[in-house]
Write an enzyme that holds these catalytic residues in place. Structure first.
Site, mmCIF file in Angstrom:
data_model
loop_
_atom_site.group_PDB
_atom_site.id
_atom_site.type_symbol
_atom_site.label_atom_id
_atom_site.label_comp_id
_atom_site.label_asym_id
_atom_site.label_seq_id
_atom_site.Cartn_x
_atom_site.Cartn_y
_atom_site.Cartn_z
ATOM 1 N N TYR A 31 -36.218 38.125 -15.181
ATOM 2 C CA TYR A 31 -36.046 39.497 -14.925
ATOM 3 C C TYR A 31 -35.144 40.123 -15.990
ATOM 4 C CZ TYR A 31 -31.207 38.824 -13.340
ATOM 5 O OH TYR A 31 -29.874 38.589 -13.230
ATOM 6 N N LYS A 146 -32.657 34.670 -18.405
ATOM 7 C CA LYS A 146 -32.318 35.611 -17.128
ATOM 8 C C LYS A 146 -33.481 35.510 -16.228
ATOM 9 C CE LYS A 146 -30.611 40.603 -16.841
ATOM 10 N NZ LYS A 146 -29.231 40.238 -16.074
ATOM 11 N N GLU A 178 -18.511 33.213 -18.234
ATOM 12 C CA GLU A 178 -18.722 34.673 -17.877
ATOM 13 C C GLU A 178 -18.583 35.014 -16.679
ATOM 14 O OE1 GLU A 178 -22.898 35.695 -18.510
ATOM 15 O OE2 GLU A 178 -23.546 33.826 -17.618
ATOM 16 N N LEU A 202 -25.329 34.437 -20.527
ATOM 17 C CA LEU A 202 -26.341 35.495 -20.641
ATOM 18 C C LEU A 202 -25.935 36.077 -21.991
ATOM 19 C CD1 LEU A 202 -28.823 36.279 -19.381
ATOM 20 C CD2 LEU A 202 -27.727 38.322 -18.625
#
Ligand code: PLP
Length: 290
Positions: A31, A146, A178, A202
């Site tokens: 996505y 992702k 993260e 990411l």
């Protein structure tokens, strides 16, 4: 709200997919989320490149070329009732006639997009920063992709909500990775620190912009592993994402971040970076207008 599903534009409330969709059964899909300001999608090429990388990473052929993606996105953005938006794109490995793990043969992917009003941080959040907690990173080994398999992020983010906080900052083997839905930067003695891009996080579009802005403005910065202790002793901490942009974290694990002279407010480097970011975004949008 308008949506796009497998070649058709339709109201979101009318969009239907099969319960055998592999996104639903296995989290087998990728996505993207693209912010839109005054009906101008921001950094579309970068988002489409990252989408391609995610699809390559899960061996799912991209059903469309860049121009086709752009046309779908622009039509959704134009049809929306609101000017500031987030466009959500999801592609899954489609719906087979049975539930079986290996890739199905001759099954078209499911392509779904919709646009929603952009929810930006509130003026209070901007002014005072937000609270975060730390937690162990329990995710898989390809956090650079992702993918829609977000259960570990969901569980981790809920820890923050349960603690009355906005974000959970994840640590793996004693080092910062993260946030559950953001990248994390910290500042020590005036130097901006960012963890290096690898399979543990990411590659954020906003992360890249922040490093570009640091370089452009000559702000001291270093990209290197950040230990848990460094994070907890940082002078400033902020999160970045396409919707949060640059947002100060002023409380971490229940303790104030930073030095006494700006306790309770984002520190000077955070405020400067947010100002540079807003300026840059507005400049890009003005150029798109021209
Ligand atoms: N890291 C994770 C896990 C995310 O989910 C996101 C965004 O949703 C980010 C980082 C930030 O990425 P971007 O700046 O491209 O929005």
């Amino acid at each position: 709200m308008t949506a796009y599903l497998n070649g058709e534009f339709l109201p979101l409330s009318e969009a239907r997919i099969s319960p055998l969709d592999r996104g639903f059964l296995f989290g087998d899909g990728a996505y993207e989320v693209i912010p839109v300001y005054s009906r101008h999608p921001f950094r579309v090429d970068e988002h489409l490149r990252r989408l391609q990388a995610s699809l390559d990473g899960i061996r799912l052929p991209n059903p469309y070329g860049v121009d086709e993606w752009r046309a779908i996105i622009l039509r959704l953005v134009a049809d929306a009732d609101f000017a500031d938006q987030t466009v959500y794109i999801q592609i899954t490995r489609g719906a087979d006639s049975k539930r079986d793990q290996p890739f199905p043969k001759d099954v078209p992917p499911t392509v779904f997009l919709f646009t929603a009003p952009l929810v930006a941080p509130s003026p209070t959040q901007r002014e005072s920063g937000v609270a975060a907690i730390t937690a162990q990173d329990i995710r898989w080994g390809r956090c650079d992709l992702k993918t829609v398999a977000l259960l570990a992020n969901v569980l981790t983010r809920q820890l923050a909500v349960d603690a009355g906080c906005t974000e959970t900052i994840m640590l793996r083997d004693g080092f910062l990775t993260e946030g559950s839905a953001s990248n994390i930067f910290c500042v020590k003695d005036g130097v901006i620190l960012a963890p290096p891009k690898d399979h543990r996080m990411l590659p954020g579009i906003t992360y890249d912009i922040v490093l570009e802005l640091a370089a452009k403005h000559g702000a001291p910065h270093a990209v290197r592993p950040i230990s848990e202790t460094e994070l907890l002793l940082a002078d400033e901490v902020w999160m970045t994402s396409s919707t949060k942009e640059v947002l100060g974290i002023t409380t971490l694990d229940g303790r104030s971040v930073g030095r006494a002279d700006y306790l309770g407010k984002p520190g000077p480097v955070t405020r400067r970076m947010h100002a540079w970011y807003s300026e840059f975004r507005d400049e890009v949008m003005r150029k798109t207008d021209a």
